[in-house]
Each structure stands twice: as C-alpha cells, then as structure tokens.
Motif scaffolding. Structure first.
Motif, PDB file in Angstrom:
ATOM      1  N   SER A 199       0.832  -1.211   0.000  1.00 53.96           N
ATOM      2  CA  SER A 199       0.000   0.000   0.000  1.00 53.96           C
ATOM      3  C   SER A 199       0.860   1.251   0.000  1.00 53.96           C
ATOM      4  CB  SER A 199      -0.916   0.007   1.211  1.00 53.96           C
ATOM      5  OG  SER A 199      -1.823  -1.048   1.150  1.00 53.96           O
TER       6      SER A 199
ATOM      7  N   SER B 190      -5.066   2.781   4.345  1.00 52.61           N
ATOM      8  CA  SER B 190      -6.258   2.279   5.019  1.00 52.61           C
ATOM      9  C   SER B 190      -6.989   1.223   4.188  1.00 52.61           C
ATOM     10  CB  SER B 190      -7.214   3.434   5.325  1.00 52.61           C
ATOM     11  OG  SER B 190      -7.637   4.027   4.120  1.00 52.61           O
ATOM     12  N   LYS B 191      -6.600   1.065   2.921  1.00 56.80           N
ATOM     13  CA  LYS B 191      -7.273   0.115   2.036  1.00 56.80           C
ATOM     14  C   LYS B 191      -6.251  -0.822   1.397  1.00 56.80           C
ATOM     15  CE  LYS B 191     -10.644   3.653   0.914  1.00 56.80           C
ATOM     16  NZ  LYS B 191      -9.965   4.783   1.502  1.00 56.80           N
TER      17      LYS B 191
ATOM     18  N   GLN C 280      -6.692  -3.702   0.147  1.00 56.85           N
ATOM     19  CA  GLN C 280      -7.249  -4.433  -0.988  1.00 56.85           C
ATOM     20  C   GLN C 280      -6.994  -3.691  -2.301  1.00 56.85           C
ATOM     21  OE1 GLN C 280      -9.120  -3.606   1.720  1.00 56.85           O
ATOM     22  NE2 GLN C 280      -9.342  -5.578   2.733  1.00 56.85           N
TER      23      GLN C 280
END
Length: 81
Positions: free
Chosen positions: A31, A49-50, A52
């Motif tokens: 990330s 924060s993501k 995915q």
C-alpha cells in the motif's frame, strides 16, 4: 487575508522518500509502495487504510505482464517468421 503557511520549508515540495525519517532502509508494504508511485513520492500513506486496493493494482500489473507473455507465445506459435 492571513495565511499561516510556511512556504520556506524545504520539505514542502520535496519527496517524502528523501527525508531522514523515511530513508532509513525500512521495509514498506505494498500500500505504501503504490501510494508513493501514484503521488510521485510525496505521500506514503494515501492508500494505507485500504490494502485491498494495493492488491488489486499488483494483480492487475501481474495480469498484464502474464497476458503479454502468453500473447507473444501464441502469436509465435501460429504465425512463425
């Protein structure tokens, strides 16, 4: 109009990767790597924060590379020369 922005700071327009806090050879996660790529090295926690989303970007790049390799093999097999 009063603003409290400090435009004299050397870190204002500099990349985050050249700061002493960041450049200590620590391991970064995917990330953070994609955040640095998309922001031009200015922010490392834009996608933090993501996780995915970074997995999606990584798998997309991997799929493009593999499909290009397979396409080359298929074209060479059916259209030699």
């Amino acid at each position: 109009m009063i603003n409290n922005l400090n435009f004299q700071s050397p870190e204002l327009f500099a990349s985050v990767v050249f700061t002493p806090e960041f450049n200590s050879f620590k391991t970064i996660n995917p990330s953070q790597a994609w955040s640095l790529f998309f922001t031009g090295g200015r922010e490392e926690n834009k996608l933090d924060s993501k996780p995915q989303i970074s997995l999606l970007f990584t798998m997309t790049v991997l799929a493009v590379v593999i499909s290009g390799f397979v396409r080359t093999l298929i074209i060479q097999a059916f259209f030699p020369g």
